[in-house]
Design an enzyme around this catalytic site. Structure first.
Site, PDB file in Angstrom:
ATOM      1  N   ALA A   1     -28.471  12.310  49.999  1.00  0.00           N
ATOM      2  CA  ALA A   1     -27.192  12.859  49.513  1.00  0.00           C
ATOM      3  C   ALA A   1     -26.142  11.758  49.487  1.00  0.00           C
ATOM      4  O   ALA A   1     -26.472  10.579  49.612  1.00  0.00           O
ATOM      5  CB  ALA A   1     -26.755  14.014  50.411  1.00  0.00           C
ATOM      6  N   ASN A   2     -24.886  12.102  49.278  1.00  0.00           N
ATOM      7  CA  ASN A   2     -23.796  11.127  49.326  1.00  0.00           C
ATOM      8  C   ASN A   2     -22.537  11.817  49.845  1.00  0.00           C
ATOM      9  O   ASN A   2     -22.555  13.018  50.112  1.00  0.00           O
ATOM     10  CB  ASN A   2     -23.585  10.493  47.942  1.00  0.00           C
ATOM     11  CG  ASN A   2     -23.227  11.518  46.894  1.00  0.00           C
ATOM     12  OD1 ASN A   2     -22.161  12.122  46.938  1.00  0.00           O
ATOM     13  ND2 ASN A   2     -24.131  11.753  45.940  1.00  0.00           N
ATOM     14  N   ARG A   3     -21.472  11.067  49.982  1.00  0.00           N
ATOM     15  CA  ARG A   3     -20.268  11.585  50.655  1.00  0.00           C
ATOM     16  C   ARG A   3     -19.356  12.440  49.787  1.00  0.00           C
ATOM     17  O   ARG A   3     -18.267  12.816  50.218  1.00  0.00           O
ATOM     18  CB  ARG A   3     -19.437  10.421  51.205  1.00  0.00           C
ATOM     19  CG  ARG A   3     -20.104   9.675  52.317  1.00  0.00           C
ATOM     20  CD  ARG A   3     -19.137   8.673  52.952  1.00  0.00           C
ATOM     21  NE  ARG A   3     -19.847   7.717  53.775  1.00  0.00           N
ATOM     22  CZ  ARG A   3     -20.302   7.996  54.995  1.00  0.00           C
ATOM     23  NH1 ARG A   3     -20.087   9.179  55.539  1.00  0.00           N
ATOM     24  NH2 ARG A   3     -20.959   7.082  55.669  1.00  0.00           N
TER      25      ARG A   3
ATOM     26  N   ALA B   1     -20.908  13.347  41.809  1.00  0.00           N
ATOM     27  CA  ALA B   1     -21.539  12.110  42.291  1.00  0.00           C
ATOM     28  C   ALA B   1     -23.045  12.372  42.270  1.00  0.00           C
ATOM     29  O   ALA B   1     -23.636  12.816  43.259  1.00  0.00           O
ATOM     30  CB  ALA B   1     -21.052  11.783  43.691  1.00  0.00           C
TER      31      ALA B   1
END
Ligand code: CTP
Ligand code: CA
Length: 222
Positions: A33-35, A99
């Protein structure tokens, strides 16, 4: 409220907005995943709806509530997000704020990967489809205005201009995500590139960025 919406500059227009991160599964219990929090994308979706647009928000996993007054479709992976975008077409406007994970695992383990005492496993990755480039490609379904985002940590101007050309989108909102508290935070610092100009917006609340961008989109469709 309805009377106000009926007068908005985007009445009768359909807008697709992508928002949030994607989750790319490794095995049944783990993912890449990402922030991204989805705050910026969700705020843009709401701001477009406030100007009278019919909005389809396609969201990765976020902890935000579904915004009122629009349709939210929940997805997990980049490939699911791409299918949802295609299913939501046609649209007049597309804003790709998500994102999207650049890579997924080449294979997803059917069972939880166990430690087993040997060497740590290595992850083979495969590149995800580029949703923004796909929607920007010329064709009968191409929205009249496609807005991309760019998450950059350095050389904002230069990377943004290259990215806009590479993706084929009309406008590009470049975020300086190197600043503390931007990715996942409440504020954003952006550079907006259009066909004709480039404008640096001072650091401001993500809701203010959303309203300003939506107003500019409203002007474009006047
Ligand atoms: N994007 C997308 N699909 C992908 C990757 C990115 O639609 N598979 C979109 C994002 O929603 C954003 C824009 O493309 O609007 C730019 O994303 P960014 O991560 O900044 O650019 P990339 O092309 O992925 O390049 P890199 O991460 O290497 O800088
Ligand atoms: Ca990327």
């Amino acid at each position: 409220i309805q009377a106000a919406l009926n007068k908005g500059p985007l009445r009768g227009r359909h807008a697709i907005v992508t928002s949030g991160p994607t989750h790319e599964p490794i095995d049944p219990v783990r993912f890449i995943a990402n922030r991204s929090s989805g705050k910026q994308g969700h705020a843009i979706a709401s701001a477009l709806a406030a100007l009278g647009a019919r909005v389809t928000l396609i969201s990765g996993p976020v902890s935000l509530p579904d915004p009122p007054g629009l349709t939210t479709i929940h997805v997990e992976t980049a490939r699911e997000m791409q299918s949802a975008v295609q299913a939501a077409l046609p649209a007049d406007i597309a804003v790709c704020a998500a994102a999207v994970g650049d890579w997924r695992t080449a294979t997803e383990a059917g069972q939880k990967i166990k430690k087993g005492g040997g060497a740590p496993p290595s992850l083979a990755l495969a590149e995800n489809p580029d949703i923004l480039a796909g929607i920007s490609a010329p064709g009968p379904q191409r929205p009249r205005l496609v807005v991309g985002f760019a998450a950059e940590t350095e050389k904002l101007e230069e990377h943004a201009a290259t990215k806009r050309a590479r993706k084929g989108c009309d406008w590009l909102v470049a975020n300086n995500v190197g600043g503390t508290g931007i990715m996942g935070g409440n504020e954003n610092e952006v550079l907006l590139l259009t066909e004709t100009d480039s404008a640096h917006w001072d650091r401001m609340n993500k809701l203010a960025v959303a309203q300003r961008l939506a107003a500019k989109i409203g002007d474009y469709f006047k």
